[in-house]
Design a protein around this motif. Sequence first.
Motif, PDB file in Angstrom:
ATOM      1  N   PHE A 221       0.824  -1.210   0.000  1.00 20.49           N
ATOM      2  CA  PHE A 221       0.000   0.000   0.000  1.00 20.49           C
ATOM      3  C   PHE A 221       0.855   1.255   0.000  1.00 20.49           C
ATOM      4  O   PHE A 221       0.474   2.277  -0.569  1.00 20.49           O
ATOM      5  CB  PHE A 221      -0.933  -0.007   1.206  1.00 20.49           C
ATOM      6  N   ALA A 222       2.014   1.194   0.657  1.00 22.68           N
ATOM      7  CA  ALA A 222       2.923   2.348   0.637  1.00 22.68           C
ATOM      8  C   ALA A 222       3.412   2.610  -0.782  1.00 22.68           C
ATOM      9  O   ALA A 222       3.486   3.764  -1.228  1.00 22.68           O
ATOM     10  CB  ALA A 222       4.107   2.106   1.583  1.00 22.68           C
ATOM     11  N   ILE A 223       3.751   1.542  -1.511  1.00 21.93           N
ATOM     12  CA  ILE A 223       4.163   1.701  -2.908  1.00 21.93           C
ATOM     13  C   ILE A 223       2.976   2.154  -3.761  1.00 21.93           C
ATOM     14  O   ILE A 223       3.108   2.989  -4.661  1.00 21.93           O
ATOM     15  CB  ILE A 223       4.755   0.380  -3.434  1.00 21.93           C
ATOM     16  N   PHE A 224       1.808   1.621  -3.439  1.00 23.75           N
ATOM     17  CA  PHE A 224       0.613   1.948  -4.213  1.00 23.75           C
ATOM     18  C   PHE A 224       0.211   3.412  -4.037  1.00 23.75           C
ATOM     19  O   PHE A 224      -0.296   4.042  -4.962  1.00 23.75           O
ATOM     20  CB  PHE A 224      -0.527   1.030  -3.780  1.00 23.75           C
ATOM     21  N   GLU A 225       0.433   3.962  -2.849  1.00 31.44           N
ATOM     22  CA  GLU A 225       0.136   5.377  -2.625  1.00 31.44           C
ATOM     23  C   GLU A 225       1.035   6.273  -3.468  1.00 31.44           C
ATOM     24  O   GLU A 225       0.630   7.360  -3.875  1.00 31.44           O
ATOM     25  CB  GLU A 225       0.314   5.719  -1.149  1.00 31.44           C
TER      26      GLU A 225
ATOM     27  N   PRO B   2      -5.972   3.006 -11.223  1.00 36.21           N
ATOM     28  CA  PRO B   2      -7.443   3.143 -11.058  1.00 36.21           C
ATOM     29  C   PRO B   2      -8.069   1.967 -10.328  1.00 36.21           C
ATOM     30  O   PRO B   2      -9.058   2.127  -9.636  1.00 36.21           O
ATOM     31  CB  PRO B   2      -7.946   3.239 -12.499  1.00 36.21           C
ATOM     32  N   PHE B   3      -7.483   0.775 -10.455  1.00 35.93           N
ATOM     33  CA  PHE B   3      -8.040  -0.409  -9.823  1.00 35.93           C
ATOM     34  C   PHE B   3      -6.939  -1.122  -9.059  1.00 35.93           C
ATOM     35  O   PHE B   3      -5.760  -1.050  -9.414  1.00 35.93           O
ATOM     36  CB  PHE B   3      -8.636  -1.374 -10.865  1.00 35.93           C
ATOM     37  N   CYS B   4      -7.341  -1.821  -8.000  1.00 38.23           N
ATOM     38  CA  CYS B   4      -6.415  -2.637  -7.217  1.00 38.23           C
ATOM     39  C   CYS B   4      -7.136  -3.940  -6.887  1.00 38.23           C
ATOM     40  O   CYS B   4      -8.228  -3.925  -6.330  1.00 38.23           O
ATOM     41  CB  CYS B   4      -5.972  -1.917  -5.949  1.00 38.23           C
ATOM     42  N   MET B   5      -6.524  -5.075  -7.223  1.00 36.49           N
ATOM     43  CA  MET B   5      -7.118  -6.380  -6.956  1.00 36.49           C
ATOM     44  C   MET B   5      -6.350  -7.046  -5.818  1.00 36.49           C
ATOM     45  O   MET B   5      -5.115  -7.138  -5.856  1.00 36.49           O
ATOM     46  CB  MET B   5      -7.091  -7.261  -8.213  1.00 36.49           C
TER      47      MET B   5
END
Length: 966
Positions: free
Chosen positions: A882-886, A891-894
């Motif tokens: 989630f830190a990398i994702f922030e 637009p989507f996360c599975m």
Amino acid sequence: IQHLDRQAKTAERYSRYKSEERRTAAEVLALRTQEIDQRAAAANAHLSEQKTRREEVIAKQRSIEAAIEDARVLQSERMDEFNAVQGRYYKVGSDIARLEQSIEHARELRERQEADLEQAVVGAREIAAHIDQDQNEIEQLELSLSELIPGLEQARQSERASSASLQRAEAALAEWQTQWDAHALRYNAALQQQNVENTRAEQIESRLQSFSERQKKLVDAQSVASLEDLKAQYEDLAAQELRKRQAREEFERHLVDIAEKIRKLREQDETLTRLVEERRMTLHESQGKFASLEALQDAALGSGDDGTKRWLAGAGLDSNRRVAQTLDVQSGWDRAVETVLGDYLQAICVADITPVAESIMDLRSGSLTVFREQSRGEGLSEAPSNTLASKVTGAPAAVMQLLAGVRIASSLSEALATRESLDANGSVITEDGIWLGRDWLRVARTKDGKAGVLAREHEMRRMKSDIREMQARYESTRKLQRDGRVRLTQLEERRETLQQDASVLLNEYSELKAALESARFKMDQAAARAIALAEEAGELDSEKISAEEQLRESRRIHTQAIESLDQLEAEKRSLEAQRDELRSELQRVRTQAEEDRQTVQNITIQFESRRNSKESAAQNLSRMQAQFNQFQGREREIREQLQQSVAPLADNKKLLEEQLAARLKVEEELAAARQVVEKIEAQLRELDQSRLQIEQSVDATRTKVSEAEMAVQELRVRREGFADQLSKTDFELETLLQEMDESATVDAWEEKLAKLRLRIDRLGPINLAAIDEFKEQTERKEYLDSQLTDLNDALQTLEGAIRKIDRETRTRFRETFNNVNDGFKRLFPKLFGGGHAYLEMTGDDLLSAGVTVMARPPGKRNSTIHLLSGGEKALTAVAMVFAIFELNPAPFCMLDEVDAPLDDANVGRFCEIVKAMSDTVQFIFITHNKVTMELARQLSGVTMQEPGVSRLVSVDLDAAVQMAAS
């Protein structure tokens, strides 16, 4: 002394010629430098012009790229607007469907409630009638009892006499009452069943009408969806795509073949270039050696002073062969022949001596020897085998006679033995050049240029043949090289043409493939729509059959209820007649008892009879009042429900009209947005075509600029070479140009320099080929130096780019690392409810350093990741991801069963993080955890209602809540 004098004069002339040569060479260099400067100025002007052209084309390219970028941004904005309008369109359609279902449900519910209300009103009315009847009867009985109270004792006495008859009559009346009550219950049940079946039949008919309307819509939808047309269109596009793909593959095969031929031709060109270079160098070396030998031979054969040479030139004999050039000496006897002939080797061979004798008086100085060449067939008699003439062929007759007088010996001892038998004019010579007479001896061992004339002549003849052969091979190789380069140029032009055609074909193929994909998508949509319509039609048929079956069953039950009501009406009339009969019988019995017994007993019997009737009527009244209260409560409840359903139904109809109007408006907006998007896409395609054209122009201008730069660089290198050569002399460029004649040209001065060098060459054996070779190798070195400079410049540019990339990579890696570390530090305590975690690099170099994850949950002092549980490892990984994702969200996360190893507390914190991030990211997660499912707003699952048949089930929680609330 004469020889030394000639050498001194030659040295004096050589010094003078050398001084003039240096001066002339410096002037030629100055003229070439001036010419190079002029050409360099023109080349620089051409280069500036090409650079200006390149900048213009690049500026056009930048403007087109900026226009493309603006168009893409505008396309993205218009596409977002189109998607937003499309989303509103779908939302309005969903709201309309939901409102229609709500209105239909409310209407069906209201119909059922009205039927129930009517049934409750009818029941209450019937019960009220029974209650009035029972109350009247009770009042009458109470009145009779009050009248019979004074004669109670008398009635008791009469009771014993008529009790038996009275009891039988009362029993019959009680039995009749029971039958009447049962009949009333059956009658009410049949009437209720009739009303219920009426309502049910109306509902089923309404459903059947709805099914018919839906079937009609499905038929219309199936007629609209023309799958065959789409298939035909798809097959047509597929055939076109196949032809385009085959054409593209054919182009690719041609390009591969041409590339292979170009590669082979380039390899052949490199091989031929090396071979040409080798043969050219070999030829130049041979020509240099031949020129050196020729210069030595000319020096050796060029006896006489300048007066002799001028006379020979005037007499036209300067090109005649010398004796040494006519001789063919057997191998090994060259030294002997040179020793015998001496200066005769320089003698001139002429066809007739008479003209020479007539003009010999013009010779003022010098010495000259002339021999007459033998004509064909003359002097062909074979020379004695023991004379030197037997070792020589092709010489003039006088030379052959001279050699015929010299005997030969294989060794010095044999020559000494032969010397004793010689006459006064005879002589003998050995193979190594020891010449003996009877009274004299001569040996020639000089090392000057005149020695080895015959051997040198033989070597020159051999080298002439070799040079001609080398020249032929060199020219043949050069021709092959030129032909190969012409073919290479043709193939490269052909490849360029094919590449342009292939690019056009690729664009057409891409457009056709996109159209094919669109047709396939439409066909798949149509097929899926057809399958869905067929499935829906099947479901409607099955539901319609079921509804028809239910309708038939309801009508059958309704018919049975009507028949039961008719039977119950007949039973009711029978029971009423029976009641009348029982009452008459009871009255008769009472009258008979009064007649048979005493009046008191009759009164007692009447009193008891009326009291029992009163009690029975009171019980019946109580039961009827309870039923009446129940029907009134049901009536109030139904009326309240009807009153409450009026307002929502009207509101839903009003909302439905508003949503229908909104859908028409959104459809117009959707069409307008689609037209805008298509227009922008067309503009974008036009800009892409313009960009391709301008890129080709940019490549062409860059090629021209590179060629101009190479030309300027070549002129600069050549100018530096000339300047370097001029700097090695004692002259300056400006001084030479000022002192030189204005009409001086490079060709004239080079001709002057050539004459000076020819004079120098005639003075002695000078290796002229060394100068040409040095000049050629100097030019080649200058070319290689320029190439090396270009390579070094390119290497420096490349190293600078690598350093820039490394700096940017380190900077971006450091920024990314810090951002991810901050996010990891922030998210880890939220997921664990405490603790701390951070990232740590394991090296100093950012490009090769590793990253270590340091995580310590609350209450633990772990030293390795193996001490963490499965859930802790999963939460740590989630915090890291989630830190990398922030940092760069998508637009989507599975998430695939991320919460599987977590307990409820950790699942709760995990859900909080997901809910917080769901404001900016849409999450799709696969889970079996109920806590996580409660977080979702849309649920999709697979169920197996029938064995072996899976079915997808989706639930919209918001829509479900709204439906439940309505």
